[in-house]
Design a protein around this motif. Structure first.
Motif, short mmCIF file in Angstrom:
data_model
loop_
_atom_site.label_atom_id
_atom_site.label_comp_id
_atom_site.label_asym_id
_atom_site.label_seq_id
_atom_site.Cartn_x
_atom_site.Cartn_y
_atom_site.Cartn_z
N PRO B 97 -14.04 -27.36 -1.94
CA PRO B 97 -12.84 -26.88 -2.66
C PRO B 97 -12.70 -25.35 -2.62
O PRO B 97 -12.56 -24.70 -3.65
CB PRO B 97 -13.07 -27.38 -4.08
CG PRO B 97 -14.55 -27.44 -4.23
CD PRO B 97 -15.13 -27.71 -2.88
N THR B 98 -12.76 -24.78 -1.42
CA THR B 98 -12.54 -23.34 -1.29
C THR B 98 -11.05 -23.04 -1.45
O THR B 98 -10.22 -23.92 -1.19
CB THR B 98 -13.00 -22.84 0.10
OG1 THR B 98 -12.21 -23.52 1.10
CG2 THR B 98 -14.47 -23.13 0.36
N PRO B 99 -10.71 -21.81 -1.85
CA PRO B 99 -9.28 -21.47 -1.99
C PRO B 99 -8.50 -21.77 -0.70
O PRO B 99 -7.38 -22.25 -0.77
CB PRO B 99 -9.32 -19.97 -2.29
CG PRO B 99 -10.63 -19.73 -2.93
CD PRO B 99 -11.58 -20.70 -2.28
N SER B 177 -15.83 -18.28 -10.35
CA SER B 177 -15.94 -17.95 -8.92
C SER B 177 -14.60 -17.49 -8.33
O SER B 177 -14.57 -16.64 -7.43
CB SER B 177 -16.46 -19.15 -8.14
OG SER B 177 -15.50 -20.19 -8.20
N ASP B 178 -13.50 -18.06 -8.83
CA ASP B 178 -12.19 -17.69 -8.27
C ASP B 178 -11.49 -16.60 -9.08
O ASP B 178 -10.32 -16.33 -8.84
CB ASP B 178 -11.29 -18.94 -8.14
CG ASP B 178 -11.08 -19.62 -9.49
OD1 ASP B 178 -11.93 -19.44 -10.39
OD2 ASP B 178 -10.06 -20.32 -9.64
N GLU B 184 -5.92 -5.41 -7.99
CA GLU B 184 -5.05 -5.76 -6.86
C GLU B 184 -5.06 -7.27 -6.62
O GLU B 184 -4.02 -7.89 -6.46
CB GLU B 184 -5.48 -5.03 -5.58
CG GLU B 184 -5.01 -3.59 -5.49
CD GLU B 184 -5.65 -2.71 -6.56
OE1 GLU B 184 -6.88 -2.85 -6.77
OE2 GLU B 184 -4.94 -1.91 -7.20
N VAL B 185 -6.28 -7.84 -6.58
CA VAL B 185 -6.42 -9.29 -6.36
C VAL B 185 -5.73 -10.05 -7.49
O VAL B 185 -5.02 -11.04 -7.27
CB VAL B 185 -7.91 -9.67 -6.26
CG1 VAL B 185 -8.08 -11.18 -6.18
CG2 VAL B 185 -8.56 -8.99 -5.06
N PHE B 186 -5.92 -9.55 -8.71
CA PHE B 186 -5.29 -10.15 -9.89
C PHE B 186 -3.77 -10.13 -9.75
O PHE B 186 -3.09 -11.14 -9.95
CB PHE B 186 -5.73 -9.38 -11.13
CG PHE B 186 -4.92 -9.61 -12.37
CD1 PHE B 186 -5.07 -10.78 -13.11
CD2 PHE B 186 -4.01 -8.66 -12.82
CE1 PHE B 186 -4.32 -11.00 -14.26
CE2 PHE B 186 -3.26 -8.88 -13.97
CZ PHE B 186 -3.42 -10.05 -14.69
#
Lengths: 235, 235
Positions: B97-99, B177-178, B184-186
């Motif tokens: 179940p990776t992004p 983890s995610d 920036e990612v947020f």
């Protein structure tokens, strides 16, 4: 006076030195005045606009934006209504402010001056406002928010919310000429507002004021939120 | 007994009449049982699903959806997590179940089964839930809302809100983890969520719970909102 001194005073060297010094002094004085003048015309305005506290207000039709504006005015805020830009353009063109005309003008302005034309015109209105705190009524997208943030570092986005049911009842009973006569018209207007990005602006607001309770309770809540915003920029 | 009566009893006419009556009775009994059975298998389920109280929950990442779900569970709600649909599909396909995988599966499902595939799969999960009240965690668009309303007349959309600053701090410290490692990612994740229509859903919510105060205060507010929703459907 020594012979050497006398020689110096009479000499061209001394005269030249005196003249240069004098010129220098005059120039320095002018420069100071020039800088002062610049500061008033541009520099000070710039400084003032970066110091201005600007609150952007987003909300669906009938959510209660005017209630928020009224409380803000009592707290000393200047008001810039984003919708006025298009209405003023209509008046300038001597056109009736019918929904059709306003829609056309809006499209034309956007084509000529870009999607952020309304926000850009509001920026100069905010700069011209005599108040140091200004509330901008009717922010409708995140790109408008970006435009304001570019000019006013002390910009805060807030929103006001009520359920669709409450909003419809309010607008139905308000009966302003452009208020919806039935739920379908109301819903269409909601969807139009959301299509320009109003939902995104509401979701990203720093504060959302819930306007479902008694007017006095809501007004108190609005005051609290605006005070919080002011405290934030004072720290 | 009269002669006429005796004649009738002995006659074939009487026998036929008796047999037919008996058969009719058995059939009626069977029909009743059949209808009862149907009612349990389909009719009753149908009736139950239209009677089910379904609360859709929308909120930006880190706004506090899980807090709302936890309070709902304590109030007897079943939970359906919309994000689980894609995770379950990954498990079925024996994919990590990776992004990236989840993103790919999501796209594939949408292409094959339409944009509302997630909502549609959740509908059957809600129908299967043993609870009469179900909260659906992670509503992200108005078309999902429409899908739920089609199946559950007692559907209510609620939202939970916190400022971007508060949400970022929460996610940063949660460290799942995610969860985002920097602003920036947020922000990118925020924009992705808004691009599917989450802002519209929030703006159209019947209730918005502000999650900026102490946990106990917010929990009390959530309880009040859910009780209001329940009262609405009981009137």
């Amino acid at each position: 006076m020594s012979k050497a001194m006398k020689l110096l005073i009479d000499s061209d060297i001394y005269n030249s030195f005196f003249t240069i010094s004098l010129l220098f002094l005059i120039n320095a004085f002018n420069l100071k005045n020039y800088l002062l003048a610049q500061n008033t015309v541009m520099g000070k305005d710039m400084e003032m606009s970066t110091k201005k506290l600007v609150v952007g207000l987003a909300g669906m039709p009938g959510a209660g934006k005017s209630v928020v504006v009224n409380v803000a005015v009592k707290m000393g805020y200047g008001v810039v209504v984003m919708g006025d830009v298009v209405r003023e353009e209509a008046a300038k063109r001597r056109l009736e402010p019918t929904p059709e005309n306003l829609g056309k003008i809006m499209l034309e302005l956007r084509e000529k001056e870009g999607n952020n034309v309304i926000a850009k015109r509001c920026v100069s209105k905010i700069e011209k406002a005599k108040e140091q705190k200004v509330i901008v009524d009717g922010v409708r997208s995140l790109s408008e928010v970006e435009e304001f943030k570019k000019h006013f570092p002390k910009f805060t986005l807030i929103a006001v919310h009520a359920s669709p049911e409450t909003r419809f009842k309010r607008l139905y009973h308000r009966g302003r000429s452009d208020d919806p006569k039935n739920f379908e018209v109301f819903h269409e207007r909601d969807m139009r507002e959301l299509s320009v990005g109003l939902g995104k602006a509401i979701a990203m607001a720093e504060h959302i004021i819930i306007n479902e309770e008694k007017l006095e309770t809501v007004k108190e809540k609005i005051r609290e939120v605006l005070e919080k915003v002011e405290r934030k920029w004072m720290r």
